[in-house]
Motif scaffolding. Structure first.
Motif, mmCIF file in Angstrom:
data_model
loop_
_atom_site.group_PDB
_atom_site.id
_atom_site.type_symbol
_atom_site.label_atom_id
_atom_site.label_comp_id
_atom_site.label_asym_id
_atom_site.label_seq_id
_atom_site.Cartn_x
_atom_site.Cartn_y
_atom_site.Cartn_z
ATOM 1 N N PHE A 130 0.806 -1.224 0.000
ATOM 2 C CA PHE A 130 0.000 0.000 0.000
ATOM 3 C C PHE A 130 0.840 1.275 0.000
ATOM 4 N N ARG A 131 2.166 1.128 -0.064
ATOM 5 C CA ARG A 131 3.001 2.329 -0.202
ATOM 6 C C ARG A 131 2.701 2.950 -1.560
ATOM 7 N N LEU A 132 2.649 4.261 -1.611
ATOM 8 C CA LEU A 132 2.303 4.940 -2.858
ATOM 9 C C LEU A 132 3.278 4.597 -3.988
ATOM 10 N N ASP A 133 4.588 4.557 -3.678
ATOM 11 C CA ASP A 133 5.544 4.255 -4.756
ATOM 12 C C ASP A 133 5.307 2.857 -5.329
ATOM 13 N N ASN A 134 4.944 1.911 -4.458
ATOM 14 C CA ASN A 134 4.669 0.557 -4.933
ATOM 15 C C ASN A 134 3.407 0.522 -5.791
ATOM 16 N N VAL A 135 2.386 1.270 -5.385
ATOM 17 C CA VAL A 135 1.129 1.278 -6.139
ATOM 18 C C VAL A 135 1.347 1.892 -7.528
ATOM 19 N N VAL A 136 2.130 2.968 -7.580
ATOM 20 C CA VAL A 136 2.441 3.594 -8.873
ATOM 21 C C VAL A 136 3.166 2.581 -9.766
ATOM 22 N N TYR A 137 4.093 1.828 -9.153
ATOM 23 C CA TYR A 137 4.820 0.789 -9.895
ATOM 24 C C TYR A 137 3.864 -0.301 -10.362
ATOM 25 N N ILE B 124 2.330 12.914 -9.023
ATOM 26 C CA ILE B 124 1.232 12.033 -8.633
ATOM 27 C C ILE B 124 0.169 12.749 -7.801
ATOM 28 N N LEU B 125 -1.081 12.496 -8.170
ATOM 29 C CA LEU B 125 -2.203 13.002 -7.372
ATOM 30 C C LEU B 125 -2.904 11.816 -6.732
ATOM 31 N N VAL B 126 -3.224 11.964 -5.460
ATOM 32 C CA VAL B 126 -4.057 10.959 -4.784
ATOM 33 C C VAL B 126 -5.352 11.670 -4.428
ATOM 34 N N ASN B 127 -6.449 11.177 -4.993
ATOM 35 C CA ASN B 127 -7.757 11.824 -4.800
ATOM 36 C C ASN B 127 -7.699 13.324 -5.109
ATOM 37 N N GLY B 128 -6.952 13.666 -6.179
ATOM 38 C CA GLY B 128 -6.906 15.062 -6.613
ATOM 39 C C GLY B 128 -5.885 15.937 -5.896
ATOM 40 N N LYS B 129 -5.207 15.383 -4.870
ATOM 41 C CA LYS B 129 -4.190 16.176 -4.150
ATOM 42 C C LYS B 129 -2.806 15.639 -4.487
ATOM 43 N N CYS B 130 -1.860 16.567 -4.635
ATOM 44 C CA CYS B 130 -0.489 16.159 -4.947
ATOM 45 C C CYS B 130 0.160 15.543 -3.700
ATOM 46 N N GLY C 196 -10.336 2.593 -2.419
ATOM 47 C CA GLY C 196 -11.161 3.731 -2.837
ATOM 48 C C GLY C 196 -10.327 4.911 -3.323
ATOM 49 N N ASP C 197 -9.027 4.908 -2.996
ATOM 50 C CA ASP C 197 -8.169 6.019 -3.432
ATOM 51 C C ASP C 197 -7.989 6.007 -4.956
ATOM 52 N N VAL C 198 -8.006 7.203 -5.529
ATOM 53 C CA VAL C 198 -7.749 7.342 -6.959
ATOM 54 C C VAL C 198 -6.354 7.947 -7.119
ATOM 55 N N ILE C 199 -5.519 7.241 -7.868
ATOM 56 C CA ILE C 199 -4.140 7.695 -8.070
ATOM 57 C C ILE C 199 -3.984 8.059 -9.534
ATOM 58 N N GLU C 200 -3.474 9.251 -9.817
ATOM 59 C CA GLU C 200 -3.269 9.582 -11.227
ATOM 60 C C GLU C 200 -2.042 10.456 -11.425
ATOM 61 N N ILE C 201 -1.569 10.436 -12.663
ATOM 62 C CA ILE C 201 -0.465 11.308 -13.051
ATOM 63 C C ILE C 201 -1.073 12.689 -13.280
ATOM 64 N N HIS D 114 -4.982 3.060 -18.353
ATOM 65 C CA HIS D 114 -3.767 3.544 -19.009
ATOM 66 C C HIS D 114 -4.049 4.683 -19.994
ATOM 67 N N GLU D 115 -5.283 4.734 -20.511
ATOM 68 C CA GLU D 115 -5.679 5.850 -21.387
ATOM 69 C C GLU D 115 -5.462 7.170 -20.657
ATOM 70 N N ASN D 116 -5.968 7.218 -19.416
ATOM 71 C CA ASN D 116 -5.941 8.463 -18.637
ATOM 72 C C ASN D 116 -4.843 8.496 -17.584
ATOM 73 N N LEU D 117 -3.934 7.508 -17.628
ATOM 74 C CA LEU D 117 -2.841 7.425 -16.650
ATOM 75 C C LEU D 117 -3.355 7.570 -15.222
ATOM 76 N N SER D 118 -4.352 6.762 -14.901
ATOM 77 C CA SER D 118 -4.854 6.804 -13.529
ATOM 78 C C SER D 118 -5.166 5.380 -13.072
ATOM 79 N N GLY D 119 -5.509 5.249 -11.820
ATOM 80 C CA GLY D 119 -5.836 3.933 -11.286
ATOM 81 C C GLY D 119 -6.595 4.067 -9.982
#
Length: 197
Positions: free
Chosen positions: A87-94, A114-120, A131-136, A166-171
């Motif tokens: 659940f570390r953010l760097d691992n999730v991005v990977y 990286i934004l998590v739920n719209g916050k950097c 439930g967290d949304v992670i995006e570039i 992957h279209e929107n670079l989010s997850g």
């Protein structure tokens, strides 16, 4: 900031890890030496070093994660430790495929991409939740860097507990992973034994 500067393939060899788990598809050409039989402590220590190395976590934060894992009400301490590391953010991005390696994913986080739920969020060890949304970030989405990364990670399977767009670079983090869904070659039981000495 402290960093582990050991060459990755060399470290993979000494810990007996397939470089694939590090996001590297080079094969180490020297076979692991069949050394003398390891003591119980040696085996436990090796598992801890494996986990720390794969997730890129140093001793103190690793120990803090272990203490947290002990306090969690669900699951065994070992499983909880693996979940906290996943659940570390760097691992999730990977895991989502937005970094070729965990090191690169960590860099992406540190560089405010990286934004998590719209916050950097710039803390690689930030713990995500279901439930967290992670995006570039929008302004980085068109960069060549991510086109290159996606080309390399395209074939990589995104774990079931995550959903990647992957279209929107989010997850999205869909749920807490079970131990079976964490494909890391670490025997967390030995880590628990090591820390409970």
């Amino acid at each position: 900031m402290a960093r582990d500067m050991t060459p990755v393939l060399k470290r993979c060899r000494s810990l007996g890890i397939d470089p694939v788990f590090m996001g590297i598809d080079k094969k180490s050409n020297r076979n692991a030496r069949a050394g003398r039989k390891q003591s119980e402590y040696g085996l436990q220590l090796k598992e801890k070093q494996k986990a720390k190395f794969i997730y890129g976590v140093l001793e103190k934060p690793f120990r803090n994660n272990f203490a947290k894992a002990q306090k969690l009400k669900y699951g065994t301490t070992g499983e909880n430790l693996m979940i906290l590391l996943e659940f570390r953010l760097d691992n999730v991005v990977y895991r989502l495929g937005y970094g070729r390696t965990r090191k690169e994913a960590r860099q992406v986080v540190g560089h405010k991409h990286i934004l998590v739920n719209g916050k950097c969020v710039t803390i690689p060890s930030y713990q995500v939740k279901p439930g967290d949304v992670i995006e570039i970030k929008e302004k980085h989405k068109g960069k060549q860097r991510y086109k290159d990364i996606l080309e390399v990670t395209e074939g990589r399977l995104v774990p079931e507990w995550l959903e990647a767009d992957h279209e929107n670079l989010s997850g999205v983090v869909k749920e807490v992973p079970t131990r079976e869904q964490i494909d890391v070659p670490v025997n967390e039981v030995l880590i628990v034994e090591l820390y409970s000495k």
